[in-house]
Design a protein around this motif. Structure first.
Motif, PDB file in Angstrom:
ATOM      1  N   LEU A 125      46.219 -17.218 105.125  1.00 32.27           N
ATOM      2  CA  LEU A 125      44.910 -17.070 105.756  1.00 32.27           C
ATOM      3  C   LEU A 125      44.063 -16.013 105.054  1.00 32.27           C
ATOM      4  O   LEU A 125      42.827 -16.078 105.087  1.00 32.27           O
ATOM      5  N   ALA A 131      38.717 -15.485 107.428  1.00 32.28           N
ATOM      6  CA  ALA A 131      39.644 -16.151 108.347  1.00 32.28           C
ATOM      7  C   ALA A 131      40.352 -15.161 109.261  1.00 32.28           C
ATOM      8  O   ALA A 131      40.554 -15.441 110.449  1.00 32.28           O
ATOM      9  N   VAL A 177      48.294 -25.333 107.485  1.00 33.80           N
ATOM     10  CA  VAL A 177      47.225 -24.332 107.417  1.00 33.80           C
ATOM     11  C   VAL A 177      46.062 -24.951 106.657  1.00 33.80           C
ATOM     12  O   VAL A 177      46.211 -25.347 105.495  1.00 33.80           O
ATOM     13  N   GLY A 181      40.994 -22.410 108.090  1.00 32.39           N
ATOM     14  CA  GLY A 181      41.713 -21.376 108.813  1.00 32.39           C
ATOM     15  C   GLY A 181      42.427 -21.852 110.063  1.00 32.39           C
ATOM     16  O   GLY A 181      42.973 -21.043 110.813  1.00 32.39           O
TER      17      GLY A 181
END
Length: 264
Positions: A125, A131, A177, A181
């Motif tokens: 992230l 994010a 993922v 985000g």
């Protein structure tokens, strides 16, 4: 088998009946093979499922043990991210030599496993502008939500709630993922109407896909929401079944468009 109309006309009634039966047998066999098969329990082709977070410390500890065991297989937990786009890539968590879920100091192994997964997610992230705030992730609930799902309890509870025999074969987990985000998890397993001893696969595949575990809506609840599908198995190898879905998985990863994967 083939027979001419003239030859059939020359047969007596009993002979015609015998020929008709011989011709009917292969037709009935094909119809039997292609007949709609009833889904296990009260499963539907598509539905929703909700699963509660563990309610006490003993339940959390059980999920943590399961998570460590699944990670340690290096086989049953796959990841898909902007950088990891191929099937079969396991969560990059290695336990120290001699340490594992069933040997050495298991409590330390579970803690190492949890913290390394958390570090991995921070890195993923952290590549996405805006994010996350890395200074705010010391107590990070999304990591717990992932761990709660990657355990035996959700799949077992799903099977029991839908009255499916608890013979769950070739279970696979995913952490997804996206470029935007989002963090989702997924679960696949073969299921059947019958708990066949010695079976390694089943006639149906169940797939659960979670909501975004980082969403503001999820933060207000003590449970996660999932969509599920039940499909006839195309083969007996779960890895091949999942690999066929990679294009729809990557559409979600790249564009946060998860409908195709949820429907697959």
């Amino acid at each position: 088998m083939s027979i001419s109309i003239d030859a059939l006309a020359n047969l007596d009634t009993q002979g015609q009946v015998q020929v008709a039966l011989l011709l009917l047998v292969p037709i009935l066999a094909v119809v039997f093979m292609l007949r709609p098969r009833s889904l296990p329990g009260n499963l539907r082709p598509k539905g929703t499922f909700e699963h509660e977070d563990p309610a006490n410390s003993a339940s959390v500890a059980e999920r943590r043990r399961d998570f460590c065991r699944i990670v340690a297989t290096k086989r049953d937990l796959w990841i898909f991210t902007a950088q990891s786009r191929q099937p079969g890539v396991s969560l990059p968590v290695d336990l120290p030599m001699g340490m594992g879920p069933d040997g050495g100091d298991t409590a330390v192994a579970e803690k190492v496993c949890y913290n390394k997964m958390k570090w991995w997610l921070q890195q993923e992230l952290g590549r996405i502008p805006g994010a996350i705030d890395l200074g705010m992730t010391s107590e990070w609930s999304v990591v717990d939500r992932i761990m709660y799902f990657i355990s035996a309890s959700p799949g077992f509870d799903f099977a029991m709630r839908h009255k499916v025999p608890p013979r769950i074969l070739q279970p696979k987990y995913m952490i997804l993922v996206s470029n935007g985000g989002q963090v989702r998890v997924a679960w696949f397993a073969f299921v059947s109407n019958h708990a066949d001893p010695g079976a390694t696969a089943g006639p149906f595949v169940v797939k659960l896909v979670s909501e975004d575990l980082r969403s503001a809506d999820r933060a207000l609840r003590s449970f996660s929401k999932f969509t599920y599908t039940t499909r006839a198995a195309s083969c007996s190898d779960m890895e091949k079944i999942i690999s066929a879905m990679v294009p729809s998985i990557l559409k979600g990863v790249d564009q946060d468009k998860w409908d195709a994967f949820e429907r697959a």
